[in-house]
Scaffold this motif. Structure first.
Motif, PDB file in Angstrom:
ATOM      1  N   TYR B  74      37.418  26.443  -1.485  1.00 34.51           N
ATOM      2  CA  TYR B  74      36.282  26.434  -0.560  1.00 34.51           C
ATOM      3  C   TYR B  74      36.660  27.120   0.745  1.00 34.51           C
ATOM      4  O   TYR B  74      35.835  27.792   1.364  1.00 34.51           O
ATOM      5  N   ASP B  76      40.180  28.742   1.665  1.00 30.89           N
ATOM      6  CA  ASP B  76      41.605  29.062   1.601  1.00 30.89           C
ATOM      7  C   ASP B  76      41.954  30.128   2.621  1.00 30.89           C
ATOM      8  O   ASP B  76      41.089  30.708   3.257  1.00 30.89           O
ATOM      9  N   ASP B  77      43.246  30.396   2.692  1.00 35.45           N
ATOM     10  CA  ASP B  77      43.749  31.477   3.525  1.00 35.45           C
ATOM     11  C   ASP B  77      43.341  31.315   4.984  1.00 35.45           C
ATOM     12  O   ASP B  77      43.018  32.284   5.680  1.00 35.45           O
ATOM     13  N   LEU B  78      43.337  30.058   5.405  1.00 32.39           N
ATOM     14  CA  LEU B  78      43.073  29.752   6.818  1.00 32.39           C
ATOM     15  C   LEU B  78      44.323  29.084   7.392  1.00 32.39           C
ATOM     16  O   LEU B  78      45.078  28.450   6.657  1.00 32.39           O
ATOM     17  N   PRO B  79      44.511  29.195   8.706  1.00 30.77           N
ATOM     18  CA  PRO B  79      45.601  28.420   9.307  1.00 30.77           C
ATOM     19  C   PRO B  79      45.376  26.931   9.047  1.00 30.77           C
ATOM     20  O   PRO B  79      44.232  26.466   9.002  1.00 30.77           O
ATOM     21  N   LEU B  80      46.456  26.178   8.867  1.00 28.09           N
ATOM     22  CA  LEU B  80      46.390  24.763   8.482  1.00 28.09           C
ATOM     23  C   LEU B  80      45.435  23.943   9.349  1.00 28.09           C
ATOM     24  O   LEU B  80      44.615  23.181   8.839  1.00 28.09           O
ATOM     25  N   ASN B 267      52.895  22.339  -0.368  1.00 30.52           N
ATOM     26  CA  ASN B 267      53.750  22.727   0.770  1.00 30.52           C
ATOM     27  C   ASN B 267      53.878  24.240   0.875  1.00 30.52           C
ATOM     28  O   ASN B 267      54.112  24.781   1.961  1.00 30.52           O
ATOM     29  N   THR B 268      53.759  24.917  -0.256  1.00 32.31           N
ATOM     30  CA  THR B 268      53.793  26.379  -0.269  1.00 32.31           C
ATOM     31  C   THR B 268      52.481  26.941   0.261  1.00 32.31           C
ATOM     32  O   THR B 268      52.461  27.751   1.180  1.00 32.31           O
ATOM     33  N   LYS B 269      51.386  26.476  -0.312  1.00 33.96           N
ATOM     34  CA  LYS B 269      50.087  27.057   0.045  1.00 33.96           C
ATOM     35  C   LYS B 269      49.723  26.763   1.500  1.00 33.96           C
ATOM     36  O   LYS B 269      49.081  27.587   2.165  1.00 33.96           O
ATOM     37  N   LEU B 270      50.125  25.595   1.986  1.00 33.39           N
ATOM     38  CA  LEU B 270      49.818  25.253   3.378  1.00 33.39           C
ATOM     39  C   LEU B 270      50.963  25.626   4.326  1.00 33.39           C
ATOM     40  O   LEU B 270      50.943  25.285   5.505  1.00 33.39           O
ATOM     41  N   ALA B 271      51.968  26.325   3.789  1.00 32.40           N
ATOM     42  CA  ALA B 271      53.069  26.847   4.618  1.00 32.40           C
ATOM     43  C   ALA B 271      53.818  25.742   5.341  1.00 32.40           C
ATOM     44  O   ALA B 271      54.275  25.921   6.472  1.00 32.40           O
ATOM     45  N   SER B 272      53.955  24.595   4.689  1.00 30.41           N
ATOM     46  CA  SER B 272      54.605  23.454   5.351  1.00 30.41           C
ATOM     47  C   SER B 272      56.122  23.534   5.319  1.00 30.41           C
ATOM     48  O   SER B 272      56.790  22.945   6.175  1.00 30.41           O
ATOM     49  N   GLY B 273      56.677  24.210   4.311  1.00 33.46           N
ATOM     50  CA  GLY B 273      58.128  24.322   4.226  1.00 33.46           C
ATOM     51  C   GLY B 273      58.651  23.905   2.863  1.00 33.46           C
ATOM     52  O   GLY B 273      57.874  23.590   1.955  1.00 33.46           O
ATOM     53  N   ASN B 297      46.230  22.869  -3.011  1.00 34.38           N
ATOM     54  CA  ASN B 297      47.265  23.349  -3.945  1.00 34.38           C
ATOM     55  C   ASN B 297      46.992  24.711  -4.567  1.00 34.38           C
ATOM     56  O   ASN B 297      47.918  25.559  -4.511  1.00 34.38           O
ATOM     57  N   ASN B 298      45.891  25.057  -5.178  1.00 34.70           N
ATOM     58  CA  ASN B 298      44.685  24.317  -5.519  1.00 34.70           C
ATOM     59  C   ASN B 298      44.683  23.853  -6.965  1.00 34.70           C
ATOM     60  O   ASN B 298      43.683  23.393  -7.484  1.00 34.70           O
TER      61      ASN B 298
END
Lengths: 422, 422
Positions: B74, B76-80, B267-273, B297-298
């Motif tokens: 819905y 994606d590809d937005l800053p967290l 953690n990958t998709k949301l760039a958490s680490g 995730n998604n």
């Protein structure tokens, strides 16, 4: 065969990732119509109700070593050096051309399950790779693998001339294994050949940091700068992996119209690093995607690769907005075709070769349909590949293969080959 | 139903990842025999020829928010921060309990395609999540989600008592959303409750660096140390994500017998680490795997998660030998069961609950069979899930669902819900 697909969603990938609803016609091996519903006078061999599923161009596996299937899960979880020197090289030395024929077929089966319709294959015996592709109906671009140990420039020149006039499913591009397996004189011969043929050149480039460091200490230049200084990229070409690239390397790649072929699955499993995809994108470099060989990945799965391209970029840049999924879908299709000089089957349009797939949207991972193309990149999987067509022929449909041989026979052969070697 | 599986390979996962050949019997909802071929006097309702395919325990999805399916792709590809505050929270506020029922069902369908037989679900309305699980036949452990905004400790206590004596497919564990959404007094109430019930407590922990930094500035301690200082982990429990953990945090986790639930896809998709899986392993911490919710995730796919657990560790440690694939298979099965207090369905053994899957080895990505368990982790995909059985009932087989409702109706409902909200 004349085939009509109707009640379809279609991502033509011609300009963007937009989706139309309508139908697509295949006449022999080419697309004869894409658009809204339309009357036809054609006598169809088959009419396929797509039930709202998505037609799109097949994925292009822009870097692989197909026949390495025999080493899948043979020696994982080892340090890279041990894996390569103690496991891979000694086993490869035992391969016969006939082995490579059967092992390539196994890879082709897996490509089909993942919606891949072409591969860019660098391996030991082009003759038997070509035969595997022709016998199964798969499209293959061979990449020459000149090195100090295996193929000479003359040998690759012969293959270039032979396989670019051989069969509609096959073509051949110049290439060499890597900077660290070829001497300067041979590289210069290859650059001359490229000049003479006005042909692009492809190679493994900057896959590991150690490789880059060693090149700098040998040549006082990075691999990219060194190769460029010898004229290797004068007619473009491509770099496989391109993980450890400097800014200057990227400018060279951009200036020469060289494609970057990223292999995130392999770079992850072999701990090679994360490529600078976001920087490459902002420079407008043509980025394509490859699985690399099944010994290093170990999966031949474009869905895994697509998720990793954007996911690893997000991790690397600590930014969830890094590398939009729709860019990734372009990499896996049109950009790959461009990198492989397969622009005749890059997108779905009238006159193009019919290399296409049907994505099953009637699956939980494709629902709800907030954004179909992002669903494919972020939650797509091999389960969504309902049909794979190469050159107008359906080679895979609803889990069944139509490749001229029973898959069980191919599996048996692969097991026999590795068991013989143990 | 009495079901006999024969001609099977079986990874019982009882002690290691070894594989036996033989058969497995299911009597009602329990496994009544696992071993070599054997005569029986039982009158079977069904005898399934496994044709050499692999039976193994179902995967345990040890952290998820199932009903977030509605937000898949819905935004994606937005800053967290934008994703969470501008997209997720406003949309979640519009969900009804009935929506959550249908959206949970959609997630359950996807779990089944990926061989998952249980989920550990934290979301808004336990009552309708439970109903979705019971109606489909899926096993769910609910996780309480105490926070300053949503559920009180008293509410969670009531659910704990109710849902641990409600239905054989359902159980309930104490939990709260996260350190940053709950005040100290409420945490202390929850710790008292945990003490009184001698119960473990679960929460999101150290998912992002910002979260850890904020906790340190508020409490002069990391989230793990702070929670431990309040007695939250006196009876064990689990931390979801655990990406940014100090050495001291890991010692606490180990000392308290707390499970780490890693969520590498999210953690990958949301760039958490990338979590410190290798360090956790060497400390002997129980590590389990979750998909997290489908908005982040998604994909709800244990195969993706398994590859990422080992792959990202290899990248993080710059070592291709980091985190052996067989360790990952344990995380996805027995360790997950342990973390969820589902030790009655953790492995395949006589007397255990029949929560199991059949992996199709007659697929190109599973060939050759150099190492079957490594094939599953490195090249497995949803296409390999031939059958998923929960509590002795086959809910998914050969691509078909047996969950008491037509999947198309569930898809339609999910689309209707998100379309209503736009």
């Amino acid at each position: 065969m004349n085939i009509r697909f109707y009640h379809a969603r279609i991502a033509t990938m011609q300009n963007d990732c937009g989706i139309i609803e309508g139908e697509l016609w295949v006449t022999n091996n080419r697309i004869s119509y894409v658009g809204t519903e339309r009357e036809s006078q054609i006598s169809w061999d088959r009419e396929i109700d797509c039930k709202g599923n998505l037609l799109m161009p097949g994925f292009k596996n822009t870097h692989t070593h197909s026949a390495m299937t025999f080493l899948r899960s043979y020696a994982d979880d080892l340090p890279l050096h041990d894996w390569l020197n103690k496991q891979v090289f000694p086993m490869e030395a035992k391969l016969s051309p006939d082995d490579i024929y059967h092992l390539s077929k196994l890879a082709i089966l897996e490509y089909l399950t993942s919606g891949m319709t072409a591969n860019f294959d660098m391996y030991i015996t082009p003759d038997t790779i070509v035969q595997a592709s022709i016998d199964t109906g798969f499209r293959t671009v061979l990449c020459g693998g000149v090195s100090n140990f295996l193929h000479s420039v003359t040998q690759v020149e012969d293959w270039y001339k032979k396989y670019n006039n051989y069969h509609e499913l096959v073509s051949f591009q110049l290439g060499f294994h890597a900077e660290y397996t070829i001497d300067r004189a041979t590289l210069m011969d290859l650059a001359s050949l490229a000049k003479q043929l006005k042909a692009p050149v492809y190679t493994h480039n900057s896959e590991t940091k150690a490789e880059v460091d060693a090149c700098i200490s040998r040549n006082q230049m990075t691999p990219t700068a060194y190769l460029d200084s010898l004229g290797i990229y004068d007619f473009g070409g491509g770099g496989y992996h391109c993980v450890h690239m400097t800014d200057e390397d990227l400018y060279i790649v951009k200036r020469r119209g060289v494609s970057v072929v990223t292999n995130p699955g392999s770079n992850t499993k072999l701990a090679s690093g994360i490529a600078r995809i976001e920087d490459m994108l902002s420079l407008g470099i043509n980025i394509a995607i490859g699985t690399d060989g099944p010994a290093s990945n170990n999966c031949l799965d474009m869905f895994r690769e697509m998720f990793l391209v954007t996911g690893l970029s997000k991790l690397k840049n600590e930014d969830a907005s890094s590398v939009d999924a729709n860019e990734v879908l372009r990499m896996a299709t049109v950009n790959g075709a461009k990198a492989m000089c397969l622009t005749d089957c890059d997108c779905l349009a009238e006159g193009k070769l019919a290399d296409l797939i049907m994505i099953n949207l009637h699956q939980p991972n494709m629902q709800p349909m907030n954004n179909i193309t992002k669903n494919i990149v972020y939650s797509g999987s091999k389960t969504n590949v309902k049909l794979t067509m190469v050159n107008g022929k359906i080679l895979y449909e609803n889990g069944e293969f139509f490749v001229g041989e029973d898959p069980e026979a191919i599996y048996a052969k692969a097991n026999e080959i590795i068991n013989r070697m143990r």
